[in-house]
Design an enzyme around this catalytic site. Structure first.
Site, PDB file in Angstrom:
ATOM      1  N   GLY A 147      -2.663   3.554  -0.258  1.00  0.00           N
ATOM      2  CA  GLY A 147      -2.192   4.512   0.732  1.00  0.00           C
ATOM      3  C   GLY A 147      -2.753   5.887   0.414  1.00  0.00           C
ATOM      4  N   ILE A 149      -1.726   8.385  -1.494  1.00  0.00           N
ATOM      5  CA  ILE A 149      -1.762   8.778  -2.903  1.00  0.00           C
ATOM      6  C   ILE A 149      -2.773   7.935  -3.668  1.00  0.00           C
ATOM      7  CG2 ILE A 149      -0.437   8.936  -5.053  1.00  0.00           C
ATOM      8  CD1 ILE A 149       2.025   9.553  -3.330  1.00  0.00           C
ATOM      9  N   THR A 223       3.642   6.349 -11.294  1.00  0.00           N
ATOM     10  CA  THR A 223       4.231   7.542 -10.682  1.00  0.00           C
ATOM     11  C   THR A 223       4.786   7.191  -9.296  1.00  0.00           C
ATOM     12  OG1 THR A 223       2.037   8.150  -9.822  1.00  0.00           O
ATOM     13  CG2 THR A 223       2.725   9.161 -11.901  1.00  0.00           C
ATOM     14  N   GLU A 254      17.580   5.902 -13.084  1.00  0.00           N
ATOM     15  CA  GLU A 254      17.309   7.330 -13.207  1.00  0.00           C
ATOM     16  C   GLU A 254      18.596   8.127 -13.036  1.00  0.00           C
ATOM     17  OE1 GLU A 254      14.169   8.429 -10.525  1.00  0.00           O
ATOM     18  OE2 GLU A 254      12.694   7.168 -11.526  1.00  0.00           O
ATOM     19  N   HIS A 273      10.468  12.009 -13.550  1.00  0.00           N
ATOM     20  CA  HIS A 273      10.323  11.897 -12.099  1.00  0.00           C
ATOM     21  C   HIS A 273      10.063  13.270 -11.478  1.00  0.00           C
ATOM     22  CE1 HIS A 273      11.511   9.242  -8.426  1.00  0.00           C
ATOM     23  NE2 HIS A 273      10.514  10.081  -8.128  1.00  0.00           N
TER      24      HIS A 273
END
Length: 317
Positions: A147, A149, A223, A254, A273
């Site tokens: 995509g 990124i 990431t 998280e 993050h």
């Protein structure tokens, strides 16, 4: 307009965030465990990585729009659609930030930045140095997910002289990228970088079997979303040196638990993050500018950008 933003922010970031929204809006910034009273009158919501399902939505009877970041795996789209609540993502807004953070992790790993910094700050003699590094030029990067990124990372890798392999569930042609199967990507790559969303199909797509196919000298970079990687399998692979290391910005739970074994492993670089927040703690100017304009666009009667449930828009109008 009553806007509720759920997350933990330092005081200075809190002030900066409010400045992105019109002065006549009632903007409430709160943590998830304190959000209840604010949700009663919320028209729009910006949640930071908290699950949004029926029980949560019951607390927000006036809610008409949820604006997420790039990911939206925490939101029950079907339930929101049933209640005619718009859900919009910020896909594409943080492309450059995440891609640059990914490259920073890759460079930090191969150039041993964390180790060398701590070595000198410990006042050690440079004659005691013991580390292995390497050039990116000539190495092979495997990009999982092509995509926005993934494509940006692939172009940055090419700029460093790397060979780039790509895998996508829906094959696409990307300049300079050799499209291969996932198994071939894992076997040939020196760096495996993940750039797919968290969906039922991608959950734990990288686990024990994947690590067994990777080079012992390879490094995993994530990431994207923590759920894409089976964390216990990763910890096992790192501990047994099935792979050389990992650079992680996202985790299955998280914030990363204090007791997580990832915190103790020497062959891991960890960031909390923050890949999508280049402008300060929990802040990304492009992101909040987009949030503000997209919510205003919906309230003006225009379909907002990155609307994920168009059926809700029909009822919403």
């Amino acid at each position: 307009m009553n806007l509720v933003i759920i997350g933990r922010f330092p005081a200075d970031t809190d002030t900066q965030i409010r400045a992105f929204f019109p002065a006549d809006w009632e903007v409430s910034i709160t943590e998830s465990n304190l959000a209840g009273p604010y949700l009663q009158n919320a028209d729009a919501l910006i949640p930071e990585h908290i699950p949004i399902g029926p029980s949560f939505l019951d607390k927000a009877p006036k809610l008409r729009m949820i604006q997420t970041g790039a990911g939206y795996d925490n939101v029950d789209l079907a339930e929101c659609t049933r209640r005619s609540i718009l859900v919009c993502s910020a896909a594409g807004v943080n492309t450059a930030a995440v891609a640059e953070h990914t490259m920073a992790l890759i460079l930090g790993w191969f150039k041993n930045i964390v180790y060398l910094d701590s070595f000198l700050k410990a006042h050690r003699d440079s004659r005691e140095l013991r580390y292995s590094g390497g050039e990116l030029c000539g190495k092979t990067a495997g990009i999982i997910g092509l995509g926005a990124i993934g494509q940006r990372v692939s172009s940055l890798c090419q700029a460093f002289g790397m060979n780039v392999l790509g895998y996508a569930r829906h094959p696409k042609s990307v300049q300079g990228v050799e499209t291969v199967s996932l198994d071939e990507l894992l076997a040939r790559s020196d760096v495996v970088s993940i750039h797919v969303p968290a969906t039922p199909e991608t959950r734990h797509m990288i686990g024990r079997q994947a690590f067994q196919k990777m080079k012992p000298s390879a490094v995993l970079v994530n990431t994207a979303r923590g759920a894409v990687v089976h964390e216990e399998d990763l910890i096992e692979a790192l501990g047994d040196h099935q792979i050389a290391g990992a650079c992680l910005d996202v985790y299955e739970e998280e914030p990363l638990p204090q007791a997580s074994r990832l915190r103790e492993l020497p062959n891991v670089i960890l960031t909390p993050h923050t890949a999508g927040y280049p402008d300060g703690v929990k802040l990304h100017e492009k992101r909040y500018s987009f949030f503000s304009s997209n919510i205003r666009q919906a309230w003006s009667g225009e379909m907002p950008a990155n609307l994920l449930n168009r059926d809700a828009w029909k009822a919403w109008r």
